[in-house]
Design a protein around this motif. Structure first.
Motif, PDB file in Angstrom:
ATOM      1  N   VAL A 199      31.069  40.535 -82.878  1.00 17.29           N
ATOM      2  CA  VAL A 199      31.266  39.403 -81.970  1.00 17.29           C
ATOM      3  C   VAL A 199      29.974  38.595 -81.894  1.00 17.29           C
ATOM      4  CG1 VAL A 199      31.826  38.688 -79.627  1.00 17.29           C
ATOM      5  CG2 VAL A 199      32.949  40.695 -80.623  1.00 17.29           C
ATOM      6  N   SER A 200      30.041  37.327 -82.253  1.00 15.89           N
ATOM      7  CA  SER A 200      28.858  36.464 -82.159  1.00 15.89           C
ATOM      8  C   SER A 200      28.966  35.469 -81.014  1.00 15.89           C
ATOM      9  CB  SER A 200      28.629  35.720 -83.475  1.00 15.89           C
ATOM     10  OG  SER A 200      29.710  34.852 -83.759  1.00 15.89           O
ATOM     11  N   GLU A 201      30.215  35.143 -80.623  1.00 14.81           N
ATOM     12  CA  GLU A 201      30.409  34.163 -79.536  1.00 14.81           C
ATOM     13  C   GLU A 201      31.751  34.417 -78.875  1.00 14.81           C
ATOM     14  OE1 GLU A 201      30.709  29.307 -79.107  1.00 14.81           O
ATOM     15  OE2 GLU A 201      29.599  30.151 -80.810  1.00 14.81           O
ATOM     16  N   ILE A 202      31.801  34.206 -77.556  1.00 14.02           N
ATOM     17  CA  ILE A 202      33.038  34.421 -76.798  1.00 14.02           C
ATOM     18  C   ILE A 202      33.415  33.115 -76.108  1.00 14.02           C
ATOM     19  CG2 ILE A 202      34.159  35.795 -74.998  1.00 14.02           C
ATOM     20  CD1 ILE A 202      31.851  37.857 -75.431  1.00 14.02           C
ATOM     21  N   GLY A 203      34.623  32.625 -76.371  1.00 14.97           N
ATOM     22  CA  GLY A 203      35.076  31.374 -75.774  1.00 14.97           C
ATOM     23  C   GLY A 203      35.243  31.490 -74.260  1.00 14.97           C
ATOM     24  N   ASN A 204      34.950  30.396 -73.545  1.00 17.16           N
ATOM     25  CA  ASN A 204      35.081  30.411 -72.083  1.00 17.16           C
ATOM     26  C   ASN A 204      36.519  30.611 -71.630  1.00 17.16           C
ATOM     27  OD1 ASN A 204      32.342  29.996 -71.601  1.00 17.16           O
ATOM     28  ND2 ASN A 204      32.534  27.774 -71.845  1.00 17.16           N
TER      29      ASN A 204
END
Length: 447
Positions: free
Chosen positions: A222-227
């Motif tokens: 996981v590099s980024e998690i959407g809001n």
């Protein structure tokens, strides 16, 4: 800021290539006592940004960044200087020189391009050495996500052995080889199979979504998690999914392949976080998404730390760098000729990939990297050299063709013929430029 960095690399690279290419014409012309009237970086249509006359030559920088030129006295070129050509030939003019001298002057630009490319490859070999992953070490095969590639029969997990009968030694070369593939030998479930690729495979690739042909198989990190992600409170950055829906998952593709069948469901999963295994419940959206951005491509150092692949590193001494660098340059020249052959064979559809200035601009990275800069500059130098050798009037190759005709037949084409040839060549070149840059615009709109 990223655009400024890309633009700076783009302008610096092209300026270097243009100036050195034109020097390739300038130096032999001066050695043969031929007058040079202008030496310009970029074109000075109507006016120039900067100019200074030194001796008989005006040096300057034009405002139109589409190339550069040297204006050689007594030569029918893109300037179409009919007044000068109507006067009696002078001893310092190009047209008064022996054919062999004129041939050397015209070949000077492409010779410099090839020499530059080979010197860059030699220098990069000496300074950076080689870091690569051997194809034999990709033990779990490749990741195939591109739908065009899937249609050929190539599958995730296939181990690519050879392409068109040529063994694949380095994984870095796989995508380049596959671009012009006809037959692919793979190992699947312990058995070897040959995949026959459609003749228009490259056209299908270039006409579809911009995607790699095959990729390394890497974990779902996981590099980024959407809001708006339903899993924003479940995952943290750098989590590694090690099991999903009660099945061990070593690679990201094992997670992604299940999402379509799990729409709207909540499934158990395990993530590795700070060296610990943590059980979580994961929500799959109705559109088969997790609301996460994963690290699809990892630097070699990261893949090595994760124990995924063995990275082979080789360093070369000064003299050792010469044969290795020359071999790299020769491979690039050969590969580009093969690409041109495919482009000029309409049935392959390779012409869809022809690009203009935007395509070249997009090659450069958003962060400054001298290694990437010199690698791209070497490739562009080969492309410039090969393209200029095409037998199109107005290009160096067109002039060389007429000079070879003159040397063989001992008959010099008339000035009127050369004038018409230049006009024809200019129209062909303009059409090619419009086509290439039109492709850029089309791709920008459709993608």
């Amino acid at each position: 800021m990223e655009i400024a960095i890309k633009l700076a690399q783009f302008i610096l690279s092209l300026s270097l290539l243009i100036v050195l290419h034109e020097l390739g014409h300038f130096i032999p012309a001066r050695l043969f006592k031929t007058r040079i009237e202008k030496f310009y970086l970029f074109f000075d249509v109507k006016f120039s940004l900067l100019k200074k006359k030194i001796g008989e030559t005006e040096y300057g920088i034009g405002w139109l960044p589409l190339g550069g030129y040297v204006k050689i006295a007594g030569m029918i070129d893109e300037s179409m200087d009919k007044e000068q050509m109507a006067l009696p030939p002078q001893p310092w003019e190009f047209r008064s020189k022996p054919a062999w001298q004129r041939l050397i002057i015209m070949l000077g630009g492409v010779i410099v391009n090839f020499i530059l490319a080979f010197l860059i490859y030699i220098g990069m070999t000496f300074v950076y050495g080689d870091s690569y992953i051997a194809n034999k070490d990709v033990t779990d095969g490749v990741w195939v996500a591109n739908p065009v590639v899937k249609k050929t029969g190539l599958q995730t997990g296939d181990k690519i052995i050879s392409v068109n009968g040529v063994p694949t030694d380095r994984f870095e070369d796989v995508n380049i080889q596959l671009m012009l593939a006809e037959d692919i030998l793979v190992e699947r479930n312990g058995k070897q199979e040959t995949i026959h690729v459609p003749h228009d495979f490259v056209g299908q690739l270039l006409g579809g979504k911009k995607q790699s042909i095959v990729e390394f198989r890497v974990p779902f990190i996981v590099s980024e998690i959407g809001n708006d992600s339903p899993n924003k409170d479940v995952f943290k950055s750098k989590d590694i999914i090690t099991s999903f829906n009660n099945a061990p998952t070593k690679y990201a593709d094992q997670v992604l392949d299940q999402l379509e069948s799990l729409k709207g469901k909540t499934v158990p999963a395990t993530v590795k976080r700070d060296g610990k295994e943590i059980a979580v419940s994961v929500k799959v959206t109705d559109s088969a998404k997790l609301g996460l951005v994963y690290a699809g491509r990892l630097p070699y150092s990261n893949m090595e730390k994760l124990g995924l692949y063995k990275v082979t590193r080789e360093q070369y001494g000064f003299f050792e760098s010469f044969p290795v660098g020359i071999a790299k340059g020769a491979d690039q020249v050969s590969g580009y000729w093969q690409q041109l052959k495919a482009i000029f064979t309409p049935s392959t559809g390779a012409y869809k990939g022809v690009g203009g200035f935007k395509a070249i601009f997009d090659i450069f990275p958003e962060q400054w990297s001298w290694e990437a800069f010199w690698s791209i500059t070497a490739l562009l130098s080969i492309m410039l050299g090969v393209m200029n050798l095409l037998p199109i009037p107005v290009l160096d190759g067109g002039h060389v063709l007429f000079l070879l005709f003159e040397i063989i037949t001992r008959r010099k084409p008339s000035d009127k013929f050369m004038e018409y040839a230049q006009i024809t060549g200019f129209i062909i070149l303009l059409a090619l430029v419009l086509f290439a840059n039109g492709n850029d615009i089309y791709r920008a709109i459709t993608r």
